[in-house]
Design a protein around this motif. Structure first.
Motif: not given
Length: 287
Positions: A186-187, A209, A212, A244-246
């Motif tokens: 999920s990222n 994202g 992102r 990671f990014t979300s």
């Protein structure tokens, strides 16, 4: 306390909210979604989330049931009614109820979409202790459908991936296709080597994202070097940092991949700085 939710034009107690059993979102996973974070009672990156929502709907030949201004008003009303200071607003649009189960879907002009929104309160969202300790991930085969750039509600395999990670004593999974990392469950996934941020380039194989896009823009403004290309698990294990990014986690460091420590095995300075910049800038622009 019961939440107030939104279903097709009505604000309702969650216990009274229903949709048809013939809704294609329920029967076919024929729908898309967005999750917008809330900090200080305000929405982060709303414009980006709406733009991606429109794109996802367009790619699936679905109509957007409300205007951008109407959707913003719904978000704000739910945040206010539920007293959300830190948390999220979940939005889902499905193709609706054509009257009976059928693989063929109706003309979007003749069948109204189903629009559902609800809030989740997440106190301490910005002060997540995991940002200071980092997370551990495993790698798994990416066997999802080919249009991962569309944010659909087809989330069974990502859910299974998270459970695989949990069973392995880890926090999340990074998916791998043809020897290269695509993204997390999920990222979006990143590594850092020699000060350079490396992340997979956009295409149909990863989600575009919103966080992102914001993080890469802010990294460029901070004169950080960015390279958009695929990377392997082995390259990630040999990196100086990984993260990671979300929308709901912002920027989180990854300190272990498949049992191998990344860098020093502790969160690195690039991820920490990007998280700081992102939270600071996002609070300033929140609506």
């Amino acid at each position: 306390m019961s939440r107030t939710v939104y279903v097709n034009g009505e604000y309702l107690p969650e216990a009274e909210a229903t949709v048809s059993i013939f809704d294609r979102g329920f029967l076919m996973a024929d729908g898309v979604y967005e999750v917008t974070s809330v900090l200080g009672g305000k929405l982060l990156d709303f414009d980006g989330h709406f733009a991606r929502l429109e794109r996802s709907l367009r790619e699936l030949d679905m109509a957007c049931p409300v205007t951008k201004d109407e959707l913003l008003a719904i978000h704000r009303e739910l945040v206010a009614q539920n007293g959300i200071d830190e948390g999220m607003v979940y939005l889902q649009v499905t193709r609706g109820n054509p009257g009976d189960r059928d693989f063929s879907f109706p003309d979007p002009a003749t069948t109204p979409s189903t629009l559902v929104l609800f809030t989740q309160s997440k106190p301490g969202l910005a002060d997540n202790p995991t940002a200071k300790t980092g997370i551990k991930v495993i790698s798994i085969e990416d066997i999802r459908w080919g249009r991962r750039d569309i944010k659909t509600v087809q989330l069974l395999y990502p859910s299974m991936g998270k459970m695989m990670a949990k069973k392995a004593g880890c926090d999340d999974a990074w998916m791998v296709e043809d020897g290269f990392v695509t993204e997390g469950t999920s990222n979006n996934a990143y590594i850092v080597k020699g000060g350079r941020i490396i992340t997979r380039n956009l295409g149909t194989d990863i989600l575009h994202g919103i966080t992102r896009a914001a993080v890469l823009r802010m990294a460029a403004e901070a004169q950080m070097e960015i390279e958009e290309r695929p990377f392997s698990v082995a390259e990630a294990q040999a990196a100086d940092e990984a993260f990671f990014t979300s929308a709901s986690a912002f920027v989180l460091p990854v300190v272990e991949i498949d049992g191998e420590a990344v860098g020093t095995g502790a969160p690195g300075p690039v991820a920490a700085r990007l998280r700081e910049i992102y939270l600071d800038e996002s609070r300033k622009t929140a609506v």
